[in-house]
Design a protein around this motif. Sequence first.
Motif, PDB file in Angstrom:
ATOM      1  N   PHE A 125      24.305   0.368  37.663  1.00  0.00           N
ATOM      2  CA  PHE A 125      23.233   1.226  37.156  1.00  0.00           C
ATOM      3  C   PHE A 125      23.765   2.622  36.854  1.00  0.00           C
ATOM      4  O   PHE A 125      23.457   3.207  35.820  1.00  0.00           O
ATOM      5  CB  PHE A 125      22.086   1.306  38.160  1.00  0.00           C
ATOM      6  N   LEU A 126      24.581   3.132  37.768  1.00  0.00           N
ATOM      7  CA  LEU A 126      25.114   4.480  37.556  1.00  0.00           C
ATOM      8  C   LEU A 126      25.944   4.547  36.290  1.00  0.00           C
ATOM      9  O   LEU A 126      25.827   5.475  35.502  1.00  0.00           O
ATOM     10  CB  LEU A 126      25.971   4.888  38.752  1.00  0.00           C
ATOM     11  N   MET A 127      26.793   3.541  36.087  1.00  0.00           N
ATOM     12  CA  MET A 127      27.661   3.580  34.921  1.00  0.00           C
ATOM     13  C   MET A 127      26.883   3.298  33.642  1.00  0.00           C
ATOM     14  O   MET A 127      27.233   3.769  32.568  1.00  0.00           O
ATOM     15  CB  MET A 127      28.801   2.574  35.079  1.00  0.00           C
ATOM     16  N   GLU A 128      25.803   2.508  33.764  1.00  0.00           N
ATOM     17  CA  GLU A 128      24.984   2.211  32.600  1.00  0.00           C
ATOM     18  C   GLU A 128      24.378   3.495  32.046  1.00  0.00           C
ATOM     19  O   GLU A 128      24.320   3.713  30.841  1.00  0.00           O
ATOM     20  CB  GLU A 128      23.875   1.227  33.009  1.00  0.00           C
ATOM     21  N   ASN A 129      23.946   4.354  32.977  1.00  0.00           N
ATOM     22  CA  ASN A 129      23.285   5.580  32.547  1.00  0.00           C
ATOM     23  C   ASN A 129      24.262   6.741  32.413  1.00  0.00           C
ATOM     24  O   ASN A 129      23.850   7.866  32.191  1.00  0.00           O
ATOM     25  CB  ASN A 129      22.198   5.959  33.549  1.00  0.00           C
ATOM     26  N   ALA A 130      25.560   6.428  32.564  1.00  0.00           N
ATOM     27  CA  ALA A 130      26.511   7.532  32.672  1.00  0.00           C
ATOM     28  C   ALA A 130      26.500   8.424  31.446  1.00  0.00           C
ATOM     29  O   ALA A 130      26.659   9.624  31.551  1.00  0.00           O
ATOM     30  CB  ALA A 130      27.915   6.975  32.887  1.00  0.00           C
ATOM     31  N   HIS A 131      26.300   7.829  30.255  1.00  0.00           N
ATOM     32  CA  HIS A 131      26.444   8.639  29.060  1.00  0.00           C
ATOM     33  C   HIS A 131      25.150   8.809  28.298  1.00  0.00           C
ATOM     34  O   HIS A 131      25.139   9.248  27.182  1.00  0.00           O
ATOM     35  CB  HIS A 131      27.514   8.026  28.151  1.00  0.00           C
ATOM     36  N   THR A 132      24.049   8.419  28.928  1.00  0.00           N
ATOM     37  CA  THR A 132      22.758   8.657  28.292  1.00  0.00           C
ATOM     38  C   THR A 132      21.968   9.607  29.178  1.00  0.00           C
ATOM     39  O   THR A 132      21.759   9.326  30.349  1.00  0.00           O
ATOM     40  CB  THR A 132      21.977   7.348  28.134  1.00  0.00           C
ATOM     41  N   LEU A 179      40.601   5.953  25.613  1.00  0.00           N
ATOM     42  CA  LEU A 179      40.978   5.536  24.262  1.00  0.00           C
ATOM     43  C   LEU A 179      40.880   4.023  24.111  1.00  0.00           C
ATOM     44  O   LEU A 179      40.682   3.508  23.019  1.00  0.00           O
ATOM     45  CB  LEU A 179      42.411   5.992  23.951  1.00  0.00           C
ATOM     46  N   GLY A 180      41.028   3.303  25.216  1.00  0.00           N
ATOM     47  CA  GLY A 180      40.952   1.846  25.146  1.00  0.00           C
ATOM     48  C   GLY A 180      39.608   1.305  25.579  1.00  0.00           C
ATOM     49  O   GLY A 180      39.466   0.101  25.793  1.00  0.00           O
ATOM     50  N   GLY A 181      38.608   2.169  25.748  1.00  0.00           N
ATOM     51  CA  GLY A 181      37.282   1.698  26.150  1.00  0.00           C
ATOM     52  C   GLY A 181      37.008   1.881  27.625  1.00  0.00           C
ATOM     53  O   GLY A 181      35.907   1.615  28.082  1.00  0.00           O
ATOM     54  N   GLY A 182      38.005   2.296  28.388  1.00  0.00           N
ATOM     55  CA  GLY A 182      37.794   2.514  29.809  1.00  0.00           C
ATOM     56  C   GLY A 182      37.115   3.844  30.070  1.00  0.00           C
ATOM     57  O   GLY A 182      36.725   4.553  29.142  1.00  0.00           O
ATOM     58  N   ASP A 183      36.982   4.190  31.345  1.00  0.00           N
ATOM     59  CA  ASP A 183      36.230   5.381  31.690  1.00  0.00           C
ATOM     60  C   ASP A 183      36.802   5.972  32.976  1.00  0.00           C
ATOM     61  O   ASP A 183      36.771   5.325  34.019  1.00  0.00           O
ATOM     62  CB  ASP A 183      34.763   5.004  31.894  1.00  0.00           C
ATOM     63  N   PRO A 184      37.338   7.178  32.921  1.00  0.00           N
ATOM     64  CA  PRO A 184      37.911   7.771  34.138  1.00  0.00           C
ATOM     65  C   PRO A 184      36.889   7.949  35.253  1.00  0.00           C
ATOM     66  O   PRO A 184      37.263   7.948  36.427  1.00  0.00           O
ATOM     67  CB  PRO A 184      38.420   9.141  33.660  1.00  0.00           C
ATOM     68  N   VAL A 185      35.611   8.068  34.884  1.00  0.00           N
ATOM     69  CA  VAL A 185      34.584   8.215  35.930  1.00  0.00           C
ATOM     70  C   VAL A 185      34.565   6.985  36.831  1.00  0.00           C
ATOM     71  O   VAL A 185      34.256   7.063  38.013  1.00  0.00           O
ATOM     72  CB  VAL A 185      33.208   8.463  35.279  1.00  0.00           C
ATOM     73  N   MET A 186      34.932   5.842  36.242  1.00  0.00           N
ATOM     74  CA  MET A 186      34.954   4.610  37.035  1.00  0.00           C
ATOM     75  C   MET A 186      35.921   4.739  38.208  1.00  0.00           C
ATOM     76  O   MET A 186      35.657   4.225  39.286  1.00  0.00           O
ATOM     77  CB  MET A 186      35.375   3.467  36.108  1.00  0.00           C
ATOM     78  N   TRP A 187      37.041   5.422  37.992  1.00  0.00           N
ATOM     79  CA  TRP A 187      37.967   5.625  39.109  1.00  0.00           C
ATOM     80  C   TRP A 187      37.273   6.378  40.234  1.00  0.00           C
ATOM     81  O   TRP A 187      37.386   6.023  41.410  1.00  0.00           O
ATOM     82  CB  TRP A 187      39.214   6.394  38.677  1.00  0.00           C
ATOM     83  N   GLN A 188      36.553   7.430  39.865  1.00  0.00           N
ATOM     84  CA  GLN A 188      35.885   8.213  40.900  1.00  0.00           C
ATOM     85  C   GLN A 188      34.914   7.343  41.676  1.00  0.00           C
ATOM     86  O   GLN A 188      34.841   7.411  42.905  1.00  0.00           O
ATOM     87  CB  GLN A 188      35.143   9.392  40.276  1.00  0.00           C
ATOM     88  N   HIS A 189      34.159   6.514  40.927  1.00  0.00           N
ATOM     89  CA  HIS A 189      33.199   5.639  41.621  1.00  0.00           C
ATOM     90  C   HIS A 189      33.922   4.704  42.575  1.00  0.00           C
ATOM     91  O   HIS A 189      33.552   4.573  43.736  1.00  0.00           O
ATOM     92  CB  HIS A 189      32.418   4.809  40.601  1.00  0.00           C
ATOM     93  N   ILE A 190      34.941   4.019  42.071  1.00  0.00           N
ATOM     94  CA  ILE A 190      35.585   3.018  42.928  1.00  0.00           C
ATOM     95  C   ILE A 190      36.291   3.702  44.077  1.00  0.00           C
ATOM     96  O   ILE A 190      36.233   3.243  45.222  1.00  0.00           O
ATOM     97  CB  ILE A 190      36.552   2.148  42.103  1.00  0.00           C
ATOM     98  N   PHE A 191      36.926   4.837  43.796  1.00  0.00           N
ATOM     99  CA  PHE A 191      37.615   5.499  44.897  1.00  0.00           C
ATOM    100  C   PHE A 191      36.627   5.950  45.963  1.00  0.00           C
ATOM    101  O   PHE A 191      36.846   5.749  47.155  1.00  0.00           O
ATOM    102  CB  PHE A 191      38.438   6.695  44.421  1.00  0.00           C
TER     103      PHE A 191
END
Lengths: 215, 147, 642
Positions: free
Chosen positions: B136-143, C240-252
Amino acid sequence: MTQAVAIDHHEPIENTSTGLNSRKLMMWAFLGSDVMFFGAFIATYLVYRGKSLVGPYPSEILDIPLTTLSTFVLLMSSLAMVLALHYVKDGERNKGTLWILAVVVLGAIFMGFQFYEFREFGHLGLTPRTNIFGTTFFILTGIHGAHVTIGIIWMGFMAYSSHKGALRPDNALDLEIAGLYWHFVDIVWIVIFTVIYLISANDGPPPGMESMITH
Amino acid sequence: MANLWQKLTHHKGNGWWNLPHTASNELNPPHEGPVGGAWLGNWWRFWTHGGVSHAGPKFYWLVGFILAVITALEVWAFALEGLGAWYIPILLILAVAKFIGVVAYFMHLRFDKPMFTWFFASSMVVGVLIFVALMFLMENAHTPVLF
Amino acid sequence: MTTKALTFPRIFPRPKATTGIWSWIGTVDHKRIGTLYGITSFIWFIVGGIEAIAIRAQLATPENDLIGPEMYNQLFTMHGTTMVFLVIMPLSAAFFNWLIPLQIGARDVAFPRLNALSFWIFLFGSLIINFSWLTGDAPNGGWFGYAPNSGITFNPGLGMTYWIVGLNVLGVASIAAGLNFIVTILNMRAPGMDMFKLPIFTWMTLVTSVLIVLALPILAVAGIQLQTDRIYGTHFFNSLGGGDPVMWQHIFWLFGHPEVYILILPAMGIVSEVLPTFARKPLFGYGFVVFAGIVIGFMGWFVWSHHMFTVGLGPAANTAFSVSTMLIAVPTGVKIFNWLGTLWGGSIRFNTPMLFSVSFIAMFTIGGLSGVIHASPPTDAQQQDTYFVVAHFHYVLVGGALLGIFSGIYFWWPKMTGYFLNEKLGIANWLLMMIGFNLQFAPMHWLGMDGMPRRIYTYAENMGWETSNAAASAGGIILGIGVLIFMINVWYSMRNKVEAGDDPWDGRTLEWSTSSPPPPHDFDEIPQVKYRDDFWFRKYPETISEYYHDHNEHDQAVPSGAQNDLEEENLPVVSGGSDDGHGGIHLPDMSYYPFILGVGVAGIGAGFLSNNAVLFVGVGILVWGMLGWSMEPVNDPEPEHD
């Protein structure tokens, strides 16, 4: 006293505070740990689902009939596993050995499917570096494949052990614990088959990028 | 609180849901035939436990067959291509059914002490909660969310 | 046993030595492993402390050029990583190893060889991370390794690879230890010891172990994803490849926040043992303390995004995590009030362990309160990445976890060695640490409020930060002297031995009922437990009626929150452990396979850092160790009988 009678009458009452076998308890705790491990990978896949900027996209590349077959093989290996445990517990050594071997063979067939699939995807231009689908797909299924491989080696050891007569009803717990691992790998695949293959099978490029499909 | 704790850690009765009946701590029931007595229960027990108090090969084949059928249903749902918004929920329900089938019967949680179920279920609960929250968090991350 | 078993050819004979290096390499004794953990992590503590002193030396004056920015990045990264993974966690593990079997009345942990394996993997993992210093390319991306800064583009050196590989190796060790302690605590309790008669330290160990087992795999996932990004060019954190650095923060932080409780809960357990002993009162509200620990362990999963308030998750997410963060202060506050209630009306003795424990309450409360302050997103936006945050987590980790651990060292040292640590030096140690600690970290609060950012290697002259920074650096030196006095104290007390006896503090729990130091088999006779704080009531049976009002009823032997362990009471065959009725006490035989497996895991880690040949050698050693291990009986058959 009736409560104290073990649920499974094949097994002795354990001499522990909870009455549960320590190794089995640890295996379940480990599976709980592995739930988080695969959970994080699957969550990563789902977060990045449909975010690939370039093809090939899942809809162009996933082969559902083929994967259905490999899913079926892994499911049947679980069935073979539980039958093997049953026969080992009943002291039917030859049947037990055969069913453990069936697990090994079915697991190897599953890995063969995976190897073929990875190669095919490579030929079609999908690698872990191609796009985010490739990244998440290959790492998740690859990690799962590594788990299956470890399971195959473990089961091979069990088959050898059973063949030599070192796996008997009184230490069938060794096989039961290995079996818990095997079944766990199977349920992870149940989830992967659903979320990666079936749910994503129609995923194309992200909205607004349809024009960029290269056929 | 003490009562809650007992519920958490102690095995009472047959387990968490009552299908099929685990007869492991009962004597073998007399076979009463389809007419007398609880014939449906006996029929079920015969199939699930091979007439004895522990699940037998027939039962495992049955579970394996049902799992294969569910897999076929999943692929059928995929092939239908007309389920629209129902597609994903249906698939998830079928996957959960398979999941429970393997965990409960092949991994013996259904027949085993409940503490194993608690071990596994508690990690599943934590995992599902945090990872769904993450999605959910990532879904709304950019909206931008107006709230 | 007459059954046939597979055997694996031995290359070395099974170790039998009781002294010398081989007795340590082959050991499976939980006390020796605890000692190994303690010594190793204390050495890393000194290393991490030197890193801290270097950081403070650099920051002591404005526009200082003692250490360059690149070196500074490496120092704060390694300081954080060392203190979290190589000091606080394994020092807690040292206490787990030493005390859990003693507290629950067992002769060893459930899986002694696995326990040894955990230590060896930990040792090699810590060596891998610190080996990076020798290559001159230490990790420099912060202990949280934020992507994309830790990615290959911005960080092309090997440093972050050392970090990832080292942490994953350490994760394996932690998970193995966590599994071991979960099973030990659930399964190895002495007869009569229900879950609600367990000492609090054991309870907190259980909660910590569950957190370790569930949280560390997520760190492994984060590490694998970052590693494949770095080495194989995948796109997990590459936008650039569709990933997201924020995801690292979440998982970490999905890992990282439970990790915070992994660090603090053992110290809370230690304090919950020390306070009742020195107040000569039972812990106030035992059930509340236990459930507060469990609730912290559960709620700790749902607060991770408070590390990311300024990322821009949106108001809904920020509100939710703000609320959950504020809520988790409630069980923590419950514990603090229970500790105060324990002290209230007690006949308190201020020995060194008690001094540390009481300061723990004060310092941890300050750290906790500053944590509640930045649970509010708007406030946090002001404080994010400033020294206020540094002050907060040092108050919690040094003023909390570390003071708790020092309290535990002074408390259980007599049990572990048989001799007291010197009391005068102990008080000097405590005093210097308290002065130094507060002088170092209290000014960081106002430095942070004044806007001084974290992770900068220097600052301009006219910012008004000079005095506070100089004070903090002076405090760091005083804190270091305090630790030095602790080491002098250990040396001095080993020289001038003051016999402590079996029960020097008038203790309450089972570990004080055996000799000091305990024999290899811990207990000559497995204790039968009837009460919570059983040893106390065995010593002072006249106080039973004071705390257990209905003493006619056995069922009422435990006050509120109690339960009867059904399995335990109904099972006909329950005895405490391996003592199976024919006189002798069977301890597990020594084994060198844990060491070999540890070498194998380290070899695999080194392989990721060097080349595939090393990797295959590592796998080979691993397979050898596993095969040998799996076919090695716990006890070699005895020639006389059976």
